[in-house]
Design a protein around this motif. Structure first.
Motif, PDB file in Angstrom:
ATOM      1  N   PHE A  78       0.807  -1.217   0.000  1.00 31.61           N
ATOM      2  CA  PHE A  78       0.000   0.000   0.000  1.00 31.61           C
ATOM      3  C   PHE A  78       0.844   1.273   0.000  1.00 31.61           C
ATOM      4  CE2 PHE A  78      -2.411  -3.440   1.939  1.00 31.61           C
ATOM      5  CZ  PHE A  78      -3.515  -3.449   1.106  1.00 31.61           C
ATOM      6  N   THR A  79       0.334   2.273  -0.727  1.00 29.65           N
ATOM      7  CA  THR A  79       1.044   3.542  -0.857  1.00 29.65           C
ATOM      8  C   THR A  79       0.275   4.722  -0.273  1.00 29.65           C
ATOM      9  OG1 THR A  79       0.040   3.998  -3.027  1.00 29.65           O
ATOM     10  CG2 THR A  79       2.094   2.734  -3.013  1.00 29.65           C
ATOM     11  N   PHE A  80      -1.005   4.523   0.044  1.00 23.27           N
ATOM     12  CA  PHE A  80      -1.877   5.654   0.411  1.00 23.27           C
ATOM     13  C   PHE A  80      -2.923   5.153   1.388  1.00 23.27           C
ATOM     14  CE2 PHE A  80      -5.274   8.709  -0.127  1.00 23.27           C
ATOM     15  CZ  PHE A  80      -4.689   9.896  -0.562  1.00 23.27           C
ATOM     16  N   MET A  81      -3.114   5.881   2.507  1.00 22.16           N
ATOM     17  CA  MET A  81      -4.090   5.435   3.503  1.00 22.16           C
ATOM     18  C   MET A  81      -4.902   6.619   4.026  1.00 22.16           C
ATOM     19  SD  MET A  81      -3.621   2.944   6.839  1.00 22.16           S
ATOM     20  CE  MET A  81      -2.771   4.063   7.947  1.00 22.16           C
ATOM     21  N   PRO A  82      -6.200   6.679   3.694  1.00 25.24           N
ATOM     22  CA  PRO A  82      -7.073   7.693   4.288  1.00 25.24           C
ATOM     23  C   PRO A  82      -7.697   7.165   5.566  1.00 25.24           C
ATOM     24  CG  PRO A  82      -8.240   6.542   2.542  1.00 25.24           C
ATOM     25  CD  PRO A  82      -6.877   5.891   2.653  1.00 25.24           C
ATOM     26  N   GLY A  83      -8.054   8.073   6.463  1.00 27.93           N
ATOM     27  CA  GLY A  83      -8.701   7.658   7.702  1.00 27.93           C
ATOM     28  C   GLY A  83      -9.244   8.851   8.455  1.00 27.93           C
ATOM     29  N   LEU A 134       1.822   8.437   1.805  1.00 31.89           N
ATOM     30  CA  LEU A 134       0.991   9.511   2.340  1.00 31.89           C
ATOM     31  C   LEU A 134      -0.222   8.948   3.077  1.00 31.89           C
ATOM     32  CD1 LEU A 134       0.715  12.666   2.254  1.00 31.89           C
ATOM     33  CD2 LEU A 134      -0.856  12.338   0.348  1.00 31.89           C
ATOM     34  N   CYS A 135      -0.562   9.589   4.203  1.00 32.99           N
ATOM     35  CA  CYS A 135      -1.821   9.345   4.908  1.00 32.99           C
ATOM     36  C   CYS A 135      -2.600  10.650   4.929  1.00 32.99           C
ATOM     37  CB  CYS A 135      -1.572   8.876   6.341  1.00 32.99           C
ATOM     38  SG  CYS A 135      -0.713   7.292   6.480  1.00 32.99           S
ATOM     39  N   VAL A 136      -3.925  10.568   4.833  1.00 38.64           N
ATOM     40  CA  VAL A 136      -4.748  11.772   4.906  1.00 38.64           C
ATOM     41  C   VAL A 136      -5.849  11.563   5.942  1.00 38.64           C
ATOM     42  CG1 VAL A 136      -4.284  12.538   2.545  1.00 38.64           C
ATOM     43  CG2 VAL A 136      -6.233  11.034   2.991  1.00 38.64           C
ATOM     44  N   SER A 137      -6.174  12.648   6.647  1.00 43.13           N
ATOM     45  CA  SER A 137      -7.163  12.596   7.712  1.00 43.13           C
ATOM     46  C   SER A 137      -8.234  13.650   7.488  1.00 43.13           C
ATOM     47  CB  SER A 137      -6.493  12.837   9.070  1.00 43.13           C
ATOM     48  OG  SER A 137      -7.443  12.864  10.117  1.00 43.13           O
ATOM     49  N   LEU A 163      -1.581  14.276   6.269  1.00 45.12           N
ATOM     50  CA  LEU A 163      -2.191  15.551   5.899  1.00 45.12           C
ATOM     51  C   LEU A 163      -3.612  15.647   6.440  1.00 45.12           C
ATOM     52  CD1 LEU A 163      -1.076  15.996   2.171  1.00 45.12           C
ATOM     53  CD2 LEU A 163       0.130  16.637   4.276  1.00 45.12           C
ATOM     54  N   ASP A 164      -3.894  16.755   7.112  1.00 47.06           N
ATOM     55  CA  ASP A 164      -5.212  16.976   7.674  1.00 47.06           C
ATOM     56  C   ASP A 164      -6.008  17.922   6.781  1.00 47.06           C
ATOM     57  OD1 ASP A 164      -7.329  16.936   9.478  1.00 47.06           O
ATOM     58  OD2 ASP A 164      -6.524  18.604  10.645  1.00 47.06           O
TER      59      ASP A 164
END
Length: 507
Positions: free
Chosen positions: A248-253, A278-281, A303-304
């Motif tokens: 995995f390369t990208f995780m939103p949550g 990258l993770c995004v919140s 990133l928020d």
């Protein structure tokens, strides 16, 4: 800056992907996966079946399924057939499901086999003629690889989704969103800012019935040609197992997901995000300390952003790089206009002062379904009034400071206090009730109920909690219940929640 080429009818996007990379993985869950070629065929065939069942353009279809490939197929097929997709949490009670099916006037309800009896019972009681469609053991029954005769809907400006969001009235409001408004967020945020592309493999931790997930984890995946694994429910152990694969390369949550994951990995010492770029919140405010601690431990940007269902999710977003402000939700999206105004006068507040955040742009909702008065209150001269308070620094970075509205956000899930209050007041021993949000270290907020008992009535907290569990989704059930002498109110009867909160013991 804005990737306008990503904004197109769902059918056109799926055909394009099927032609460019037919065998590439589109979506996967614990039981099955589909390539882009298979996704194109399955959605066309299901759309044809829905049409054959009598679905007409503009009619609603309730998607009452767990997070899965089938959920995605059902949603995209509904839109391709010209229907309106109505996501419903699989954890909804009968009353919650019934309200949405009735309010949206759903012609078809797509439900799993294990929920079919429940759906049939409530439809029988209500006397509605809604038809039920159930997937097979693993997927919808489609005739092999042959595509049924079918006419794809091309109108990206019509209402294509009704996403229910809790309001302060206690009755959820159905937000009307178009494919254009949803994909505009993809084109202005997820592609240019987060860099989501066909090279990404996404681990989705979000419930698909939320607008945030519908946007980033369904529509943005197909628009960019990315691949995704869909978790049925987030669990730290399952996420850990998946991330160990290095796929995995990208995780939103939501912030709660990142809190649980960080705590677990700090305990084990295992840094599992080596492949994640990258993770995004979004969904709730991401505390600055959590953001900093997460990035320091994993070495991965988190990133928020700030978003709401009424704007097809995102309003602001932080960009990758060092120029970020701790605790800020970032800058307004390109093409979106944001103002901070005095809630009493409607005038713009001075720089650095707190004001209500209002916004205008191509991602704005088309209104609340069947609620013209509510729409008129929320959208004034084209500006959507969010009810959230914010401050803006000299560089344009916005920080959410509070809420005019009374929603409780528990781990990214919105809870309307009035809905919980109405449920509690069904108990005959309760004379009055108020529900407020109290701080929680992991979830941000949890609902807490204050009740006034009728004279000589006894209090059974366990029975009251059980009463709530039978009628409300688990996340709406009060975390604690306090017996109080009175509920402080204004002269007009409105609950003074701030005063009530001050009277309770600290969490």
């Amino acid at each position: 800056m804005i990737h306008f080429e990503l904004i197109a009818p769902v059918g056109e996007i799926l055909r394009r992907n099927a032609g460019l990379h037919p065998e590439k993985l589109a979506f996967e869950d614990r039981t099955r996966s589909v390539s882009y070629r298979e996704l194109d065929i399955e959605t066309q065939n299901l759309a044809s079946q829905l049409t054959a069942l009598g679905l007409r353009k503009g009619q609603a279809v309730a998607i009452f399924l767990p997070n899965s490939v089938n959920w995605v197929v059902a949603c995209l097929a509904t839109v391709r057939a010209g229907g309106v997709a109505v996501p419903v949490s699989i954890e909804s009670t009968e009353a919650e499901l019934d309200y949405r099916v009735a309010d949206a006037d759903c012609a078809i309800l797509i439900a799993p086999q294990e929920k079919r009896a429940m759906a049939e019972a409530l439809l029988l009681r209500s006397g509605r003629s809604t038809m039920i469609v159930t997937p097979g053991e693993t997927h919808f029954q489609t005739p092999g690889q042959e595509v049924s005769p079918f006419e794809d809907d091309q109108d990206i400006d019509r209402p294509a989704y009704i996403v229910y969001t809790s309001g302060t009235t206690g009755q959820p409001k159905g937000v009307l969103l178009s494919t254009r408004s949803m994909l505009w967020v993809t084109a202005s945020c997820w592609a240019p800012i987060a860099g989501l592309s066909e090279n990404d493999v996404v681990l989705n931790t979000l419930p698909l019935y939320h607008s945030y997930a519908l946007n980033i984890a369904v529509l943005s995946i197909i628009a960019t040609g990315a691949s995704e694994y869909i978790m049925e429910k987030f669990s730290t152990s399952h996420a850990t197992e998946l991330l160990r694969t290095g796929r995995f390369t990208f995780m939103p949550g939501v912030p709660t997901v990142f809190h649980y994951f960080l705590s677990s990995c700090q305990s084990s010492g295992e840094k599992l995000l080596s492949s994640v770029r990258l993770c995004v919140s979004a969904g709730a405010i991401l505390p600055g300390p959590l953001n900093s601690e997460f990035e320091t431990f994993f070495g991965v940007p988190l990133l928020d952003g700030y978003g709401i269902t009424e704007t097809s999710t995102m309003v602001t977003m932080n960009w990758p790089g060092q120029w970020r402000i701790a605790g800020s939700c970032g800058l307004p999206l390109p093409g979106l206009t944001v103002r901070l105004v005095d809630p009493k006068t409607g005038l713009d507040v001075p720089a650095g002062a707190e004001g209500e955040l209002i916004c205008k742009g191509p991602n704005l909702m088309q209104g609340y379904h069947n609620k013209p008065d509510e729409t008129q209150k929320a959208v004034v001269d084209g500006w959507y009034h969010t009810g959230d308070l914010a401050r803006c620094d000299p560089n344009g970075f916005l920080t959410i400071t509070g809420r005019l509205k009374e929603l409780i956000i528990r781990g990214g899930q919105n809870i309307a206090p009035a809905e919980v209050e109405e449920t509690i007041l069904l108990v005959e021993t309760i004379m009055d009730c108020a529900v407020i949000g109290m701080p929680h270290a992991m979830l941000g907020e949890v609902p807490v109920a204050c009740v006034v008992l009728k004279a000589s009535a006894s209090f059974d907290q366990v029975a009251l909690i059980d009463h709530c569990r039978a009628r409300l989704s688990a996340y709406k059930v009060p975390d604690r219940i306090f017996v109080v002498d009175e509920i402080p109110r204004t002269g007009s009867g409105k609950i003074l929640r701030v005063k009530l909160r001050e009277r309770l013991p600290a969490a």
